[in-house]
Design a protein around this motif. Structure first.
Motif, PDB file in Angstrom:
ATOM      1  N   SER A 162       0.767  -1.441   0.384  1.00  0.00           N
ATOM      2  CA  SER A 162      -0.063   0.127  -0.021  1.00  0.00           C
ATOM      3  C   SER A 162       1.244   1.429   0.008  1.00  0.00           C
ATOM      4  CB  SER A 162      -0.623  -0.071   1.308  1.00  0.00           C
ATOM      5  OG  SER A 162      -1.850  -0.762   1.283  1.00  0.00           O
ATOM      6  N   CYS A 163       1.852   0.967  -0.768  1.00  0.00           N
ATOM      7  CA  CYS A 163       2.643   2.298  -0.753  1.00  0.00           C
ATOM      8  C   CYS A 163       2.305   2.967  -2.473  1.00  0.00           C
ATOM      9  CB  CYS A 163       4.593   2.060  -0.479  1.00  0.00           C
ATOM     10  SG  CYS A 163       4.797   1.218   0.560  1.00  0.00           S
ATOM     11  N   ARG A 164       2.874   4.374  -2.587  1.00  0.00           N
ATOM     12  CA  ARG A 164       2.818   5.297  -3.806  1.00  0.00           C
ATOM     13  C   ARG A 164       4.148   5.627  -3.811  1.00  0.00           C
ATOM     14  NH1 ARG A 164      -0.816  10.354  -2.552  1.00  0.00           N
ATOM     15  NH2 ARG A 164       0.198   9.316  -0.628  1.00  0.00           N
ATOM     16  N   VAL A 165       4.489   5.911  -5.180  1.00  0.00           N
ATOM     17  CA  VAL A 165       6.439   6.280  -5.476  1.00  0.00           C
ATOM     18  C   VAL A 165       5.950   6.789  -6.637  1.00  0.00           C
ATOM     19  CG1 VAL A 165       8.773   5.208  -6.555  1.00  0.00           C
ATOM     20  CG2 VAL A 165       6.968   3.599  -5.043  1.00  0.00           C
ATOM     21  N   VAL A 166       6.222   8.451  -6.250  1.00  0.00           N
ATOM     22  CA  VAL A 166       5.200   8.975  -6.912  1.00  0.00           C
ATOM     23  C   VAL A 166       6.183  10.681  -7.032  1.00  0.00           C
ATOM     24  CG1 VAL A 166       3.906  11.432  -7.368  1.00  0.00           C
ATOM     25  CG2 VAL A 166       3.843   8.837  -6.364  1.00  0.00           C
ATOM     26  N   ARG A 167       6.685  10.495  -8.931  1.00  0.00           N
ATOM     27  CA  ARG A 167       7.966  11.836  -9.277  1.00  0.00           C
ATOM     28  C   ARG A 167       8.812  12.110  -9.097  1.00  0.00           C
ATOM     29  NH1 ARG A 167       3.606  13.316 -12.884  1.00  0.00           N
ATOM     30  NH2 ARG A 167       1.634  13.866 -12.148  1.00  0.00           N
ATOM     31  N   ASN A 168       9.772  10.312  -9.028  1.00  0.00           N
ATOM     32  CA  ASN A 168      11.415  10.327  -8.626  1.00  0.00           C
ATOM     33  C   ASN A 168      12.315  10.536 -10.009  1.00  0.00           C
ATOM     34  OD1 ASN A 168      11.367   9.735  -5.869  1.00  0.00           O
ATOM     35  ND2 ASN A 168       9.850   8.689  -6.433  1.00  0.00           N
ATOM     36  N   ALA A 169      13.404  11.720 -10.182  1.00  0.00           N
ATOM     37  CA  ALA A 169      13.428  11.677 -10.651  1.00  0.00           C
ATOM     38  C   ALA A 169      13.996  10.714 -11.981  1.00  0.00           C
ATOM     39  CB  ALA A 169      15.012  13.027 -10.464  1.00  0.00           C
ATOM     40  N   GLY A 170      14.476   9.723 -10.977  1.00  0.00           N
ATOM     41  CA  GLY A 170      14.487   7.873 -11.844  1.00  0.00           C
ATOM     42  C   GLY A 170      13.800   7.335 -11.535  1.00  0.00           C
ATOM     43  N   SER A 181       7.878  16.201 -15.378  1.00  0.00           N
ATOM     44  CA  SER A 181       8.143  17.263 -16.685  1.00  0.00           C
ATOM     45  C   SER A 181       9.524  15.791 -17.364  1.00  0.00           C
ATOM     46  CB  SER A 181       8.737  17.747 -16.724  1.00  0.00           C
ATOM     47  OG  SER A 181      10.419  18.209 -15.236  1.00  0.00           O
ATOM     48  N   PRO A 182      10.026  15.825 -18.367  1.00  0.00           N
ATOM     49  CA  PRO A 182      11.614  15.080 -18.726  1.00  0.00           C
ATOM     50  C   PRO A 182      12.578  15.703 -18.414  1.00  0.00           C
ATOM     51  CG  PRO A 182       9.516  15.699 -21.094  1.00  0.00           C
ATOM     52  CD  PRO A 182       9.389  16.476 -19.187  1.00  0.00           C
ATOM     53  N   CYS A 183      13.560  15.560 -18.417  1.00  0.00           N
ATOM     54  CA  CYS A 183      15.560  15.572 -18.214  1.00  0.00           C
ATOM     55  C   CYS A 183      15.583  16.420 -19.470  1.00  0.00           C
ATOM     56  CB  CYS A 183      15.716  14.184 -17.599  1.00  0.00           C
ATOM     57  SG  CYS A 183      17.828  14.933 -16.995  1.00  0.00           S
ATOM     58  N   VAL A 184      16.072  17.777 -18.514  1.00  0.00           N
ATOM     59  CA  VAL A 184      16.866  18.272 -20.064  1.00  0.00           C
ATOM     60  C   VAL A 184      18.180  18.732 -19.492  1.00  0.00           C
ATOM     61  CG1 VAL A 184      14.188  19.023 -20.403  1.00  0.00           C
ATOM     62  CG2 VAL A 184      15.988  20.322 -18.976  1.00  0.00           C
ATOM     63  N   LYS A 185      19.052  19.155 -20.186  1.00  0.00           N
ATOM     64  CA  LYS A 185      20.732  19.573 -19.998  1.00  0.00           C
ATOM     65  C   LYS A 185      20.615  20.615 -18.368  1.00  0.00           C
ATOM     66  CE  LYS A 185      22.514  18.177 -23.771  1.00  0.00           C
ATOM     67  NZ  LYS A 185      23.579  17.887 -24.858  1.00  0.00           N
ATOM     68  N   SER A 186      19.495  21.746 -19.265  1.00  0.00           N
ATOM     69  CA  SER A 186      19.278  22.443 -17.932  1.00  0.00           C
ATOM     70  C   SER A 186      19.152  22.218 -16.202  1.00  0.00           C
ATOM     71  CB  SER A 186      18.532  23.427 -18.156  1.00  0.00           C
ATOM     72  OG  SER A 186      17.426  23.636 -18.488  1.00  0.00           O
ATOM     73  N   ASP A 187      18.945  20.943 -15.732  1.00  0.00           N
ATOM     74  CA  ASP A 187      18.320  20.732 -14.548  1.00  0.00           C
ATOM     75  C   ASP A 187      19.551  19.340 -14.395  1.00  0.00           C
ATOM     76  OD1 ASP A 187      16.842  19.603 -12.113  1.00  0.00           O
ATOM     77  OD2 ASP A 187      15.338  18.825 -13.458  1.00  0.00           O
ATOM     78  N   PRO A 188      19.806  20.077 -12.744  1.00  0.00           N
ATOM     79  CA  PRO A 188      21.157  19.189 -12.705  1.00  0.00           C
ATOM     80  C   PRO A 188      20.572  18.073 -11.341  1.00  0.00           C
ATOM     81  CG  PRO A 188      21.094  21.373 -11.056  1.00  0.00           C
ATOM     82  CD  PRO A 188      19.781  21.841 -12.319  1.00  0.00           C
ATOM     83  N   ASP A 189      19.787  18.188 -11.077  1.00  0.00           N
ATOM     84  CA  ASP A 189      18.619  17.773 -10.670  1.00  0.00           C
ATOM     85  C   ASP A 189      18.492  15.878 -11.129  1.00  0.00           C
ATOM     86  OD1 ASP A 189      18.559  18.777  -8.355  1.00  0.00           O
ATOM     87  OD2 ASP A 189      17.024  19.634  -8.420  1.00  0.00           O
ATOM     88  N   CYS A 190      18.400  15.609 -12.180  1.00  0.00           N
ATOM     89  CA  CYS A 190      18.701  14.576 -13.353  1.00  0.00           C
ATOM     90  C   CYS A 190      19.121  15.084 -14.110  1.00  0.00           C
ATOM     91  CB  CYS A 190      17.153  14.797 -13.965  1.00  0.00           C
ATOM     92  SG  CYS A 190      16.302  15.489 -14.977  1.00  0.00           S
ATOM     93  N   PHE A 191      19.961  15.803 -14.832  1.00  0.00           N
ATOM     94  CA  PHE A 191      21.128  15.017 -15.925  1.00  0.00           C
ATOM     95  C   PHE A 191      22.375  14.885 -15.338  1.00  0.00           C
ATOM     96  CE2 PHE A 191      20.547  15.292 -20.008  1.00  0.00           C
ATOM     97  CZ  PHE A 191      22.594  16.155 -20.678  1.00  0.00           C
ATOM     98  N   LEU A 192      23.066  13.709 -15.781  1.00  0.00           N
ATOM     99  CA  LEU A 192      24.020  13.101 -15.559  1.00  0.00           C
ATOM    100  C   LEU A 192      25.722  14.305 -16.284  1.00  0.00           C
ATOM    101  CD1 LEU A 192      23.735   9.029 -14.694  1.00  0.00           C
ATOM    102  CD2 LEU A 192      23.340  10.658 -13.277  1.00  0.00           C
ATOM    103  N   THR A 193      26.439  14.294 -15.824  1.00  0.00           N
ATOM    104  CA  THR A 193      27.505  15.169 -16.423  1.00  0.00           C
ATOM    105  C   THR A 193      28.198  14.425 -17.115  1.00  0.00           C
ATOM    106  OG1 THR A 193      29.129  13.480 -14.391  1.00  0.00           O
ATOM    107  CG2 THR A 193      28.029  15.474 -13.518  1.00  0.00           C
ATOM    108  N   LYS A 194      27.610  13.204 -17.317  1.00  0.00           N
ATOM    109  CA  LYS A 194      28.474  12.872 -18.698  1.00  0.00           C
ATOM    110  C   LYS A 194      27.452  13.255 -19.038  1.00  0.00           C
ATOM    111  CE  LYS A 194      28.225   7.782 -16.134  1.00  0.00           C
ATOM    112  NZ  LYS A 194      27.374   7.132 -16.722  1.00  0.00           N
ATOM    113  N   GLY A 195      26.740  13.565 -19.671  1.00  0.00           N
ATOM    114  CA  GLY A 195      26.157  15.304 -20.651  1.00  0.00           C
ATOM    115  C   GLY A 195      25.216  13.237 -21.241  1.00  0.00           C
ATOM    116  N   SER A 212      21.152  11.840 -19.711  1.00  0.00           N
ATOM    117  CA  SER A 212      19.881  12.039 -19.473  1.00  0.00           C
ATOM    118  C   SER A 212      20.187  11.188 -18.286  1.00  0.00           C
ATOM    119  CB  SER A 212      18.808  12.570 -20.110  1.00  0.00           C
ATOM    120  OG  SER A 212      18.308  11.527 -20.658  1.00  0.00           O
ATOM    121  N   TYR A 213      19.700  10.675 -17.318  1.00  0.00           N
ATOM    122  CA  TYR A 213      19.371   9.763 -16.854  1.00  0.00           C
ATOM    123  C   TYR A 213      18.675   8.367 -17.245  1.00  0.00           C
ATOM    124  CZ  TYR A 213      20.740   6.499 -12.940  1.00  0.00           C
ATOM    125  OH  TYR A 213      21.055   4.850 -12.395  1.00  0.00           O
ATOM    126  N   TYR A 214      18.348   7.553 -17.312  1.00  0.00           N
ATOM    127  CA  TYR A 214      17.573   6.530 -17.645  1.00  0.00           C
ATOM    128  C   TYR A 214      16.271   6.593 -16.606  1.00  0.00           C
ATOM    129  CZ  TYR A 214      19.988   2.887 -15.284  1.00  0.00           C
ATOM    130  OH  TYR A 214      20.498   2.459 -14.428  1.00  0.00           O
TER     131      TYR A 214
END
Length: 244
Positions: free
Chosen positions: A35-43, A74-88, A90-92
């Protein structure tokens, strides 16, 4: 029980719930998420990275019961450091990801019962992705009463052949809501990958809810599954599919 896992971001893998053993001797047993909710995580919503396991690892016993998994807003974009990795890149991120890039796995099962996955444009496609080896005794991934609410034209589930013998996946009682968009592809992709073969994948009792804009030919595609030519002889089956 009765918990919310939300807005995880900034450090990989950024999943709502991540199971990632570091050594073969690590144990994933006696685990129940209810009975848990997993919501709006970046990964990913729920992620299993089982690369460290072998057939000698402790037996796996994990149950998800009555779980709601919702994609990023929202989709992950380069301007978002919370979801865009330093590799260049976006995280799957998938709704449910089970992966193991190892030749063997221990016994046991990962079970999802009464699970709803709400796809969003922020996720990778498809919402459910499974890639793991299988043997007669290897752990299985089992879905019972799985609902996937789609936001794209891609498949709802992919089972990928990552090792010479991959698979060991079942899904019974699947509802796929495709009202989002007409003209989508097959609801399931379960194909061999070069010399890597899928075996023992069973999907049954599927209902695909179509868009009111779908033509007859579009509906036929969306109600189909993309399987390898040798699927039946390897125990890869899809049965009892209804559409409307």
């Amino acid at each position: 029980k009765d918990s919310v896992f939300s807005n995880t971001k900034g450090t990989a893998p950024m999943a709502g719930i991540d199971f990632e053993p570091n050594e073969p001797r690590n144990s994933l047993s006696g685990i129940e998420i209810r009975s848990c909710r997993v919501v709006r995580n970046a990964g990913a919503g729920v992620q299993f990275a089982l690369h460290a396991f072998t057939e000698k690892s402790p037996s796996v016993d994990i149950l998800f019961n009555q779980t709601l998994i919702v994609g990023p807003s929202s989709p992950c974009v380069k301007s978002d450091p919370d979801c865009f990795l330093t590799k260049g890149t976006s995280y799957y991120r998938w709704g449910i990801l089970v992966e193991a890039w190892s030749p063997t796995l221990p016994t046991g099962s990962i079970r999802f019962i009464n699970t709803t996955v709400v796809d969003t444009h922020g996720w990778s496609s498809p919402p459910v992705w499974i890639e793991k080896p299988t043997t007669p005794t290897a752990l299985t991934v089992e879905f019972t009463d799985l609902t996937v609410n789609m936001s794209s034209k891609g498949p709802a589930m992919t089972v990928s052949a990552v090792e010479p013998r991959s698979g060991g996946v079942s899904a019974t009682g699947v509802v796929i809501n495709r009202q989002c968009c007409a003209g989508g592809g097959p609801f399931l992709v379960a194909k061999d990958n070069g010399k890597n073969q899928l075996v023992n994948v069973a999907v049954r009792d599927v209902r695909v809810a179509l868009s009111s804009s779908d033509t007859k030919s579009q509906a036929a595609v969306e109600c189909s599954s993309s399987l390898a030519s040798d699927a039946a002889q390897n125990g890869v089956t899809v049965t009892n599919v209804t559409c409307g």
